[in-house]
Design a protein around this motif. Structure first.
Motif, short mmCIF file in Angstrom:
data_model
loop_
_atom_site.label_atom_id
_atom_site.label_comp_id
_atom_site.label_asym_id
_atom_site.label_seq_id
_atom_site.Cartn_x
_atom_site.Cartn_y
_atom_site.Cartn_z
N UNK A 121 0.85 -1.19 0.00
CA UNK A 121 0.00 0.00 0.00
C UNK A 121 0.88 1.24 0.00
N UNK A 122 0.31 2.35 -0.45
CA UNK A 122 1.04 3.62 -0.51
C UNK A 122 0.09 4.77 -0.23
N UNK A 123 0.61 5.79 0.42
CA UNK A 123 -0.14 7.03 0.64
C UNK A 123 -0.02 7.87 -0.62
N UNK A 124 -1.16 8.26 -1.19
CA UNK A 124 -1.16 9.05 -2.42
C UNK A 124 -1.49 10.52 -2.17
N UNK A 125 -1.99 10.84 -0.99
CA UNK A 125 -2.31 12.22 -0.67
C UNK A 125 -2.54 12.39 0.81
N UNK A 126 -2.24 13.56 1.31
CA UNK A 126 -2.40 13.83 2.75
C UNK A 126 -2.67 15.31 2.95
N UNK A 127 -3.80 15.60 3.57
CA UNK A 127 -4.13 16.97 3.93
C UNK A 127 -4.37 17.03 5.44
N UNK A 128 -3.63 17.88 6.10
CA UNK A 128 -3.76 17.98 7.56
C UNK A 128 -5.07 18.62 7.97
N UNK A 129 -5.54 18.30 9.18
CA UNK A 129 -6.72 18.95 9.71
C UNK A 129 -6.32 20.17 10.53
N UNK A 130 -7.26 21.10 10.64
CA UNK A 130 -7.07 22.27 11.50
C UNK A 130 -7.32 21.83 12.94
N UNK A 152 -17.51 20.07 12.24
CA UNK A 152 -17.41 21.43 11.72
C UNK A 152 -16.78 21.34 10.33
N UNK A 153 -17.47 21.85 9.28
CA UNK A 153 -16.99 21.65 7.90
C UNK A 153 -15.89 22.61 7.49
N UNK A 154 -14.90 22.80 8.37
CA UNK A 154 -13.76 23.66 8.08
C UNK A 154 -12.50 22.94 8.54
N UNK A 155 -11.49 22.95 7.70
CA UNK A 155 -10.21 22.39 8.12
C UNK A 155 -10.22 20.89 8.32
#
Length: 259
Positions: A121-130, A152-155
């Motif tokens: 398996x491989x990580x193809x994308x990563x977005x951090x949370x606020x 909460x639909x932000x971050x």
């Protein structure tokens, strides 16, 4: 049935959050072959997947190396290697545990002299949370318990991953491409201080999503094997936790070989 005015904002928020439960990362695939993938859905998340149930049913042992970060992966900047390595270990552990529950003997190294299929398996994308909005979401989730914890639909953080199972001769037996935000159905509202600092950091969502991806991948394989006479194995105790011990070993081995 009439709906109270007070319920409308809540329901609207639920619809908004469900609509945003998946995401996409434009990362070149690491899969050996993606021509066989077809659209599917795993726990509300659209995926691309493939599985050969008959061939998978004959497997009892899988070699799972430490999860990689895909070349060209869309990863938020300012994440140092140590934190990415820990995420790799978390994802490896989750995949190991899911396939162990599915009746496989999962091994970090291939068996000597034995034909062993490779699970990767491989990580193809990563977005951090606020961190602030994640904490607020968790407070709300604690105050409003239930299977659909408000978010909460932000971050909101997101994770993209893909994986496959290859027979020893390189034949692809299963594959999945998956990406999701940490939507409200994740159950994250019940995090407490007992879960440790990682539960409240900017990779908290990614850590939770690692489990969801592992379940999606495992479900694909287990469901494909259903209806066949299945070979089963048992994962040795401690195998899945030991993936954290592999962090940095690749770099150490390379440095030793170069020196």
């Amino acid at each position: 049935m009439r709906m109270s005015r007070s319920a409308l904002p809540v329901m609207g928020g639920v619809a908004l959050l469900l609509a945003g439960c998946s995401t996409a990362f434009e990362t070149p695939t690491t899969l050996s072959n993606d021509a066989q993938l077809v659209p599917g859905e795993r726990r509300l998340v659209p995926v691309m997947e493939y599985a050969d149930g008959e061939a998978l049913s004959a497997l009892s042992v899988l070699h799972l190396p430490l999860v990689e970060i895909a070349p060209g992966a869309e990863v938020d900047g300012d994440l140092d290697g140590a934190r990415l390595d820990r995420l790799r270990a978390v994802l490896s552990k989750e995949i190991c545990q899911r396939f162990a529950r599915g009746g496989f003997s999962v091994l970090p190294e291939p068996e000597e002299g034995a034909a062993t299929a490779r699970l990767s398996a491989a990580v193809t994308g990563l977005r951090r949370n606020n961190v602030a909005t994640t904490g607020l979401s968790r407070v709300i989730g604690t105050a409003v318990p239930g299977p659909l914890n408000p978010r909460v639909p932000i971050g909101i953080g997101a994770l993209g991953a893909e994986g496959e199972i290859l027979a020893e001769d390189g034949t692809q037996l299963a594959a999945i491409r998956w990406a999701s935000q940490n939507h409200l159905a994740s159950g994250g509202g019940f995090t407490t201080v007992l879960d440790g600092p990682a539960a409240f950091g900017d990779l908290a969502d990614a850590n939770e999503l690692a489990s969801i991806f592992a379940d999606a991948f495992g479900d694909l394989v287990v469901e494909a094997r259903a209806g066949y006479d299945v070979s089963e194995g048992e994962t040795p105790r401690g195998t899945c936790d030991a993936y954290f011990d592999q962090i940095g070993q690749d770099e150490d081995d390379a440095a030793e070989a170069a020196g």
